[in-house]
Scaffold this motif. Sequence first.
Motif, PDB file in Angstrom:
ATOM      1  N   ASN A  49       9.535  -4.517  -1.818  1.00  0.00           N
ATOM      2  CA  ASN A  49       8.993  -5.972  -2.141  1.00  0.00           C
ATOM      3  C   ASN A  49       8.077  -6.207  -0.871  1.00  0.00           C
ATOM      4  O   ASN A  49       6.782  -6.910  -1.094  1.00  0.00           O
ATOM      5  CB  ASN A  49      10.122  -6.946  -2.346  1.00  0.00           C
ATOM      6  CG  ASN A  49       9.632  -8.327  -2.966  1.00  0.00           C
ATOM      7  OD1 ASN A  49       8.545  -8.453  -3.709  1.00  0.00           O
ATOM      8  ND2 ASN A  49       9.821  -9.389  -2.083  1.00  0.00           N
ATOM      9  N   ILE A  52       4.847  -4.410  -0.862  1.00  0.00           N
ATOM     10  CA  ILE A  52       3.771  -4.907  -1.709  1.00  0.00           C
ATOM     11  C   ILE A  52       3.170  -6.270  -1.371  1.00  0.00           C
ATOM     12  O   ILE A  52       1.881  -6.324  -1.596  1.00  0.00           O
ATOM     13  CB  ILE A  52       4.236  -4.846  -3.165  1.00  0.00           C
ATOM     14  CG1 ILE A  52       4.867  -3.624  -3.794  1.00  0.00           C
ATOM     15  CG2 ILE A  52       3.379  -5.422  -4.328  1.00  0.00           C
ATOM     16  CD1 ILE A  52       5.538  -3.370  -4.964  1.00  0.00           C
ATOM     17  N   ASP A  53       4.042  -7.093  -0.704  1.00  0.00           N
ATOM     18  CA  ASP A  53       3.430  -8.201  -0.206  1.00  0.00           C
ATOM     19  C   ASP A  53       2.584  -7.947   0.858  1.00  0.00           C
ATOM     20  O   ASP A  53       1.552  -8.552   0.937  1.00  0.00           O
ATOM     21  CB  ASP A  53       4.813  -9.070   0.452  1.00  0.00           C
ATOM     22  CG  ASP A  53       5.471  -9.783  -0.750  1.00  0.00           C
ATOM     23  OD1 ASP A  53       5.035  -9.834  -2.043  1.00  0.00           O
ATOM     24  OD2 ASP A  53       6.840 -10.017  -0.527  1.00  0.00           O
ATOM     25  N   LEU A  55       0.592  -5.389   1.265  1.00  0.00           N
ATOM     26  CA  LEU A  55      -0.635  -5.016   0.406  1.00  0.00           C
ATOM     27  C   LEU A  55      -1.592  -6.129  -0.215  1.00  0.00           C
ATOM     28  O   LEU A  55      -2.763  -6.156   0.091  1.00  0.00           O
ATOM     29  CB  LEU A  55      -0.359  -3.774  -0.614  1.00  0.00           C
ATOM     30  CG  LEU A  55      -1.575  -3.515  -1.353  1.00  0.00           C
ATOM     31  CD1 LEU A  55      -2.313  -2.427  -0.468  1.00  0.00           C
ATOM     32  CD2 LEU A  55      -0.872  -2.483  -2.619  1.00  0.00           C
ATOM     33  N   ASP A  56      -0.807  -7.272  -0.718  1.00  0.00           N
ATOM     34  CA  ASP A  56      -1.441  -8.259  -1.020  1.00  0.00           C
ATOM     35  C   ASP A  56      -1.866  -9.104  -0.089  1.00  0.00           C
ATOM     36  O   ASP A  56      -3.075  -9.765  -0.106  1.00  0.00           O
ATOM     37  CB  ASP A  56      -0.448  -9.392  -1.958  1.00  0.00           C
ATOM     38  CG  ASP A  56       0.225  -8.737  -3.252  1.00  0.00           C
ATOM     39  OD1 ASP A  56      -0.739  -7.813  -3.751  1.00  0.00           O
ATOM     40  OD2 ASP A  56       1.060  -9.014  -3.578  1.00  0.00           O
ATOM     41  N   VAL A 130      -7.469  -2.731  -4.424  1.00  0.00           N
ATOM     42  CA  VAL A 130      -6.022  -3.316  -3.882  1.00  0.00           C
ATOM     43  C   VAL A 130      -5.364  -4.072  -4.900  1.00  0.00           C
ATOM     44  O   VAL A 130      -4.006  -3.933  -4.995  1.00  0.00           O
ATOM     45  CB  VAL A 130      -6.279  -3.933  -2.383  1.00  0.00           C
ATOM     46  CG1 VAL A 130      -5.030  -4.731  -2.078  1.00  0.00           C
ATOM     47  CG2 VAL A 130      -6.864  -3.060  -1.522  1.00  0.00           C
ATOM     48  N   THR A 131      -5.978  -4.926  -5.608  1.00  0.00           N
ATOM     49  CA  THR A 131      -5.526  -5.764  -6.812  1.00  0.00           C
ATOM     50  C   THR A 131      -4.918  -4.855  -7.617  1.00  0.00           C
ATOM     51  O   THR A 131      -3.723  -5.282  -8.196  1.00  0.00           O
ATOM     52  CB  THR A 131      -6.646  -6.864  -7.076  1.00  0.00           C
ATOM     53  OG1 THR A 131      -7.229  -7.636  -6.223  1.00  0.00           O
ATOM     54  CG2 THR A 131      -5.850  -7.700  -7.986  1.00  0.00           C
ATOM     55  N   SER A 134      -1.701  -3.103  -6.339  1.00  0.00           N
ATOM     56  CA  SER A 134      -0.612  -4.040  -6.228  1.00  0.00           C
ATOM     57  C   SER A 134       0.384  -4.566  -7.674  1.00  0.00           C
ATOM     58  O   SER A 134       1.327  -4.468  -7.833  1.00  0.00           O
ATOM     59  CB  SER A 134      -1.052  -5.209  -5.530  1.00  0.00           C
ATOM     60  OG  SER A 134       0.017  -6.192  -5.324  1.00  0.00           O
ATOM     61  N   LYS A 135      -0.795  -4.745  -8.451  1.00  0.00           N
ATOM     62  CA  LYS A 135      -0.171  -5.234  -9.830  1.00  0.00           C
ATOM     63  C   LYS A 135       0.689  -3.796 -10.525  1.00  0.00           C
ATOM     64  O   LYS A 135       1.667  -4.124 -11.007  1.00  0.00           O
ATOM     65  CB  LYS A 135      -1.255  -5.263 -10.912  1.00  0.00           C
ATOM     66  CG  LYS A 135      -0.862  -6.016 -12.286  1.00  0.00           C
ATOM     67  CD  LYS A 135      -2.149  -6.142 -13.134  1.00  0.00           C
ATOM     68  CE  LYS A 135      -1.491  -6.407 -14.512  1.00  0.00           C
ATOM     69  NZ  LYS A 135      -2.829  -6.807 -15.376  1.00  0.00           N
ATOM     70  N   ARG A 138       3.976  -3.392  -8.572  1.00  0.00           N
ATOM     71  CA  ARG A 138       4.800  -4.450  -8.827  1.00  0.00           C
ATOM     72  C   ARG A 138       5.525  -4.004 -10.197  1.00  0.00           C
ATOM     73  O   ARG A 138       6.750  -4.329 -10.408  1.00  0.00           O
ATOM     74  CB  ARG A 138       4.338  -6.042  -8.704  1.00  0.00           C
ATOM     75  CG  ARG A 138       3.978  -6.273  -7.552  1.00  0.00           C
ATOM     76  CD  ARG A 138       3.729  -7.736  -7.625  1.00  0.00           C
ATOM     77  NE  ARG A 138       3.416  -8.411  -6.236  1.00  0.00           N
ATOM     78  CZ  ARG A 138       4.359  -8.778  -5.330  1.00  0.00           C
ATOM     79  NH1 ARG A 138       5.759  -8.702  -5.588  1.00  0.00           N
ATOM     80  NH2 ARG A 138       4.110  -9.173  -4.007  1.00  0.00           N
ATOM     81  N   ARG A 251       2.081   3.178  -2.395  1.00  0.00           N
ATOM     82  CA  ARG A 251       1.412   2.000  -1.665  1.00  0.00           C
ATOM     83  C   ARG A 251       0.878   2.117  -0.149  1.00  0.00           C
ATOM     84  O   ARG A 251      -0.229   1.885   0.096  1.00  0.00           O
ATOM     85  CB  ARG A 251       2.648   0.916  -1.490  1.00  0.00           C
ATOM     86  CG  ARG A 251       2.093  -0.489  -0.731  1.00  0.00           C
ATOM     87  CD  ARG A 251       3.167  -1.319  -0.363  1.00  0.00           C
ATOM     88  NE  ARG A 251       4.223  -0.625   0.469  1.00  0.00           N
ATOM     89  CZ  ARG A 251       4.231  -0.386   1.829  1.00  0.00           C
ATOM     90  NH1 ARG A 251       3.284  -0.587   2.522  1.00  0.00           N
ATOM     91  NH2 ARG A 251       5.316   0.435   2.499  1.00  0.00           N
TER      92      ARG A 251
END
Length: 631
Positions: A49, A52-53, A55-56, A130-131, A134-135, A138, A251
């Motif tokens: 988690n 991924i955060d 990456l966001d 990247v978006t 990330s999606k 998740r 990731r």
Amino acid sequence: MLALLASGSSRSSSNNKLAESENSAQNSSNMSWGTELWDQNDNLAIHTNRGIDALDKYANFLRDRVAIETEYAGKLRRLVKNYQPKKKEEEDNEFTSMQAFRNLLKEVGDLAGQREVVSESLQLQIIAGVTLLSKTLREERKKCLSDGANLQHNLTTQLSSLDRAKRNYEKAYRDSEKAVDSYKRADMDLNLSRAEVERYKNVMTAKIQQSDDAKNEYANQLQKTNNLQQQHFSMLLPAVLNRLQELDEKRTRGFREFIVGAADVESSVAPIIARCMEGIVKAGESINEKEDTFKVIERYQSGFTPPIDIPFEDLSNSVKDSAQDSTYTYPLPTPTTRGGTLGAIKLKKRVGIFNLFGSNKNSLTADGQKEDFSDQPPNQRRKKLQAKIAELTQNIAQETKARDGLMKMKIVYEANSSLGNPMTVEGQLNESEHKLEKLKVDLKKYQDFLEKACQVPVATSSPQATRNQLQNGHRTSRHSNGSADDHHDDGDDQPDDAGSLSRSDSEDNVAQIQNGHNNNNNGSASPESGLGTSHTSLPGSGQGSANENAIGEDTYYETEVETLNPLGTCRALYPFEASSEGSIPMSEGEELQVIEIDQGDGWTRVRRANNSNGWDEGFVPTSYIECTLYA
């Protein structure tokens, strides 16, 4: 020897590092979260988690950078637009410094374009990727955690069943032990009947049977639990954890690719930015101060020569000798009442200088200059005429080529009508002939202007150079005996002393006017009107009232009879023939009174004494006279 040892040790250390990196890569490939971290499911969930955060967070960083790049590019473009040379500054574009500045602005505009390219590329290629990643991560993580939770729930359920079966087996075993003890005591008790002993025996048998069933159930649940637990920790959970590992590696790999991709986007425009920098340096190096200095001279050089020395005025000599040997300019006496002898028309509105240009509205160019550039100094006038002739010559050559092409096309159409109608070219050919004829007429006109300008002698000083020292409350002329005569001997274009007003002549004329004498009483304008009867005098200066209005329909003047004092004197540098209404002729060297200075239109209003008509007034070109103003 030491160098060889050092080089050998460095090679061995580099080989060791390479071997260590290969071993670590091999070991990491053999490691997996499913086997090494089988009991860290919760920590792995937190770790993925956070990844991924991160990456966001990188995506948000890129969005902020794109906004900055876009704003920077926009501000650069606004900066370039604000500092573009204005239309009124176009005449300075010939200087190398201004040309370099324009090239600098162009290169900065290209830099802004490259920043826009970086912004768009980051937005479309990096941020979008990247978006999306990330999606996807998740969603995959959520599915992995859900599968892991289901596996853990199944294992927990089986452990609960095992624990329940064990408790049942323990209870049944204790009950069977009690039943066996009760039966043994009853069997040994002689006071109990056989029926009661048999009852204890049956209870014991039932309890033993229940204990055996619970034992079998416990053994069955234990076997199922062990099988499920072994499968859970050896196959099911490792598979989920390995999926989480692949997800996290994906990731991390994407993070690396996106950072490298962003750098590649920046690197792709680096050569263009470098060329822009080279262009800026080249623009700076193109500035030539000597060339700019020469262009300034070319632009502002008037062709006049500096004034000669101011002569010494020896007051001990007689007035007559002074008038014969040297020419001086004295301020004429002026009246102090409205009914004085030097009255004139005071203009309330001066439009077009008494309709001086009314008969030829096309005599001014688009930039407000005269068509023949006669309002310019001689040198500048010749240069502007030469530039105009060169422009017309080039236009004639272009139009001639266009006409020749149309003629060839017409010949081809006449030879083969299938290619086109010759009449369609006829109109264009006539128009081209008309343009060519007009250009030739203009060329001939400007060639005549240039020839006339070359015939005009170069003056020895400009009006700006004749602002002499104040002497006795007024400004005096710069001529003396020796200097004027010497220049005449050399053939220079200096005015004759006979053409100027001497002190005695001026005093005699003014005395006649003040005594009320007039040489012409035949109905002509008196000196009080301030106007003579010459055909070249101002409108309304002929026979009739001083309030007579002789102006065109689009221009009116409100007149008042008011004393108009002279502002100074002037001397004609060149002869001038009055060809327009409101102008006045003058001969070279003639001295006149200045009654109205140049209003910015290139004309000065002057007045001369006329023995027959009193006074003549009119306008003369400012560049044709040398003014001496009173203090």
